[in-house]
Design a protein around this motif. Structure first.
Motif, short mmCIF file in Angstrom:
data_model
loop_
_atom_site.label_atom_id
_atom_site.label_comp_id
_atom_site.label_asym_id
_atom_site.label_seq_id
_atom_site.Cartn_x
_atom_site.Cartn_y
_atom_site.Cartn_z
N ASP A 2 -48.63 -25.91 39.82
CA ASP A 2 -47.31 -25.42 39.52
C ASP A 2 -46.77 -25.13 38.28
O ASP A 2 -45.82 -24.76 37.78
CB ASP A 2 -46.69 -26.76 39.96
N GLU A 3 -47.94 -24.87 37.10
CA GLU A 3 -47.90 -24.36 35.88
C GLU A 3 -46.77 -25.20 35.05
O GLU A 3 -45.89 -24.54 34.40
CB GLU A 3 -47.50 -22.98 35.96
N ILE A 4 -46.59 -26.56 35.02
CA ILE A 4 -45.62 -27.25 34.29
C ILE A 4 -46.16 -27.46 33.13
O ILE A 4 -47.39 -27.99 32.90
CB ILE A 4 -45.37 -28.45 35.39
N SER A 5 -45.44 -27.59 31.98
CA SER A 5 -46.04 -27.92 30.63
C SER A 5 -46.24 -29.46 30.57
O SER A 5 -45.84 -30.16 31.26
CB SER A 5 -45.10 -27.39 29.73
N ILE A 6 -47.06 -29.51 29.49
CA ILE A 6 -47.56 -31.05 29.36
C ILE A 6 -46.41 -31.92 29.07
O ILE A 6 -46.09 -33.07 29.74
CB ILE A 6 -48.77 -31.26 28.24
N ALA A 7 -45.32 -31.54 28.11
CA ALA A 7 -44.22 -32.25 27.93
C ALA A 7 -43.51 -32.49 29.22
O ALA A 7 -42.92 -33.78 29.34
CB ALA A 7 -43.46 -31.37 27.06
N GLU A 8 -43.25 -31.59 30.08
CA GLU A 8 -42.50 -31.60 31.34
C GLU A 8 -43.34 -32.84 32.37
O GLU A 8 -42.80 -33.72 32.92
CB GLU A 8 -42.26 -30.52 32.26
N VAL A 9 -44.69 -32.67 32.44
CA VAL A 9 -45.64 -33.34 33.26
C VAL A 9 -45.46 -35.00 32.66
O VAL A 9 -45.28 -35.79 33.38
CB VAL A 9 -46.95 -33.05 33.16
N VAL A 36 -42.68 -36.20 31.16
CA VAL A 36 -41.44 -36.80 31.89
C VAL A 36 -41.62 -37.26 33.17
O VAL A 36 -41.16 -38.29 33.58
CB VAL A 36 -40.26 -35.79 31.34
N ILE A 37 -42.11 -36.35 33.79
CA ILE A 37 -42.21 -36.60 35.53
C ILE A 37 -43.00 -37.84 35.76
O ILE A 37 -42.28 -38.69 36.38
CB ILE A 37 -43.00 -35.40 36.29
N ALA A 38 -43.91 -37.95 34.96
CA ALA A 38 -44.87 -38.97 35.38
C ALA A 38 -44.67 -40.23 34.42
O ALA A 38 -45.35 -41.46 34.59
CB ALA A 38 -46.36 -38.82 35.05
N ASP A 39 -43.46 -40.35 33.61
CA ASP A 39 -43.04 -41.04 32.83
C ASP A 39 -44.11 -41.77 31.99
O ASP A 39 -44.29 -43.07 31.67
CB ASP A 39 -42.46 -42.62 33.65
N MET A 40 -44.97 -40.93 31.46
CA MET A 40 -46.18 -41.17 30.52
C MET A 40 -45.96 -40.70 29.08
O MET A 40 -45.40 -39.43 29.03
CB MET A 40 -47.54 -40.51 31.10
N PRO A 41 -46.54 -41.07 28.17
CA PRO A 41 -46.73 -40.44 26.68
C PRO A 41 -47.46 -39.21 27.07
O PRO A 41 -48.18 -38.91 27.90
CB PRO A 41 -47.47 -41.40 25.83
N GLU A 42 -47.08 -38.01 26.14
CA GLU A 42 -47.79 -36.85 26.40
C GLU A 42 -49.53 -37.09 26.11
O GLU A 42 -50.40 -36.28 26.76
CB GLU A 42 -47.32 -35.74 25.24
N GLY A 43 -49.58 -37.86 25.14
CA GLY A 43 -51.20 -38.21 24.76
C GLY A 43 -51.95 -38.75 26.06
O GLY A 43 -52.94 -38.06 26.38
N THR A 44 -51.17 -39.59 26.68
CA THR A 44 -51.78 -39.96 28.09
C THR A 44 -52.12 -38.89 29.17
O THR A 44 -53.06 -38.79 29.69
CB THR A 44 -50.90 -40.89 28.79
N VAL A 45 -51.27 -37.70 29.27
CA VAL A 45 -51.30 -36.85 30.08
C VAL A 45 -52.48 -35.88 29.56
O VAL A 45 -53.20 -35.58 30.39
CB VAL A 45 -50.14 -35.96 30.19
N LYS A 46 -52.65 -35.64 28.59
CA LYS A 46 -53.37 -34.92 27.83
C LYS A 46 -54.83 -35.34 28.22
O LYS A 46 -55.85 -34.84 28.47
CB LYS A 46 -53.36 -34.74 26.18
#
Lengths: 115, 193
Positions: free
Chosen positions: B152-159, B161-171
């Protein structure tokens, strides 16, 4: 395109692989079905809300009618029991408890907000 | 007007139309966001009937709570967030493990050779089948994050927010998913050579 690295071969392969995967897609009429479902919702809810309110009113009237003969003896017995209670102590304790709860409310952390 | 402002203006117009009960407005809203919701939910629950049922639940919630949307994020992010939490609750109810114990993944990132042929790999259906199977075996949340990011080509910052996680955790989740899949790819290309 998001912050993917276009020059990264593995990123490119992964993107290609995910797009070519036999992914589950919403059925073609899904949006129309949802619109119909959502349109039915308030009407159904309105009927249910009306029925619940009517039932609550009837239940309240029934409870009052049943309880009426017992109200006077119950009041006199309650007065008799509570007459000897340490009222000043109870009032002070209630005041302190209320003040503590109020402080909790005032200093509660703010709920997280969407960025 | 830049792209972000344009999206926000479109979101605002659509939300106002839905709230005003304009004919076809909610259908348009669903059409615009159904792929995101469907992909996300399907990647988490991996069951067609559950996916359909949960997607319906998501859009009914969106319909019921739309007056609370404050335009503090994109509409797609807000809807994605509702979808994420709805799918997550289903997984929690089924008591499936959300995050697995990880093996060391640092070495696997170096396992692909520099002369790796991307064109050949893209055309290799056997390799893709292995990758698809490996993606399906990822834990639900990692799988969903990978889908949001790559499909879906969503940015890490938006992912985040969606997943309610810090950006570091998404990365970190993306890094681990990539590492796991690189390992599969390294084994597959090794087998075939």
């Amino acid at each position: 395109m998001n912050d993917q690295r276009p020059d990264d071969k593995f990123d490119a392969l992964l993107r290609h692989s995910l797009r070519s995967a036999p992914a589950s897609e919403p059925p073609p009429d899904f949006a129309r079905e949802m619109a119909a479902l959502a349109a039915d919702q308030p009407e159904a809810a309105a009927v249910e809300t009306w029925a619940v309110r009517a039932l609550c009113g009837l239940a309240a009237v029934a409870v009052c009618l049943v309880a009426m003969p017992f109200v006077n003896p119950l009041l006199s017995r309650t007065y008799h029991v509570l007459a000897g209670a340490p009222w000043p102590l109870l009032v002070v304790a209630g005041g302190v408890f209320g003040a503590l709860k109020l402080m909790d409310l005032v200093h509660a952390p703010e709920a997280p907000r969407l960025r | 007007m830049n792209k972000g402002q344009e999206t926000l203006a479109q979101d605002r117009a659509l939300v106002e139309a839905v709230l005003a009960r304009r004919s076809g407005a909610f259908e348009t809203l669903v059409e615009r966001h159904q792929r995101l919701v469907w992909h996300l939910v399907h990647r988490v629950v991996q069951h067609p009937e559950d996916t359909r049922e949960l997607c319906q639940e998501v859009f009914l919630r969106v319909h019921g709570q739309l007056q609370r949307f404050r335009f503090e994020s994109r509409l797609s992010t807000w809807i994605g967030r509702i979808a994420w939490h709805t799918a997550l609750r289903r997984i929690e109810r089924k008591q499936l493990p959300l995050v697995p114990l990880d093996n060391d993944t640092s070495a696997t990132l170096r396992e692909l050779a520099d002369d790796f042929n991307l064109e050949a790999a893209c055309a290799d259906t056997q390799l893709h089948e292995r990758l698809h199977a490996a993606i399906d075996e990822l834990p639900p949340l990692r799988r969903a994050i990978l889908t949001l990011y790559y499909l879906d080509e969503i940015s890490i910052a938006e992912v985040a927010v969606i997943a309610d996680m810090p950006e570091g955790t998404v990365k970190s989740e993306l890094f681990r998913a990539r590492a796991q899949l690189r390992k599969v790819l390294a084994v597959a290309t090794g087998d075939m050579s």
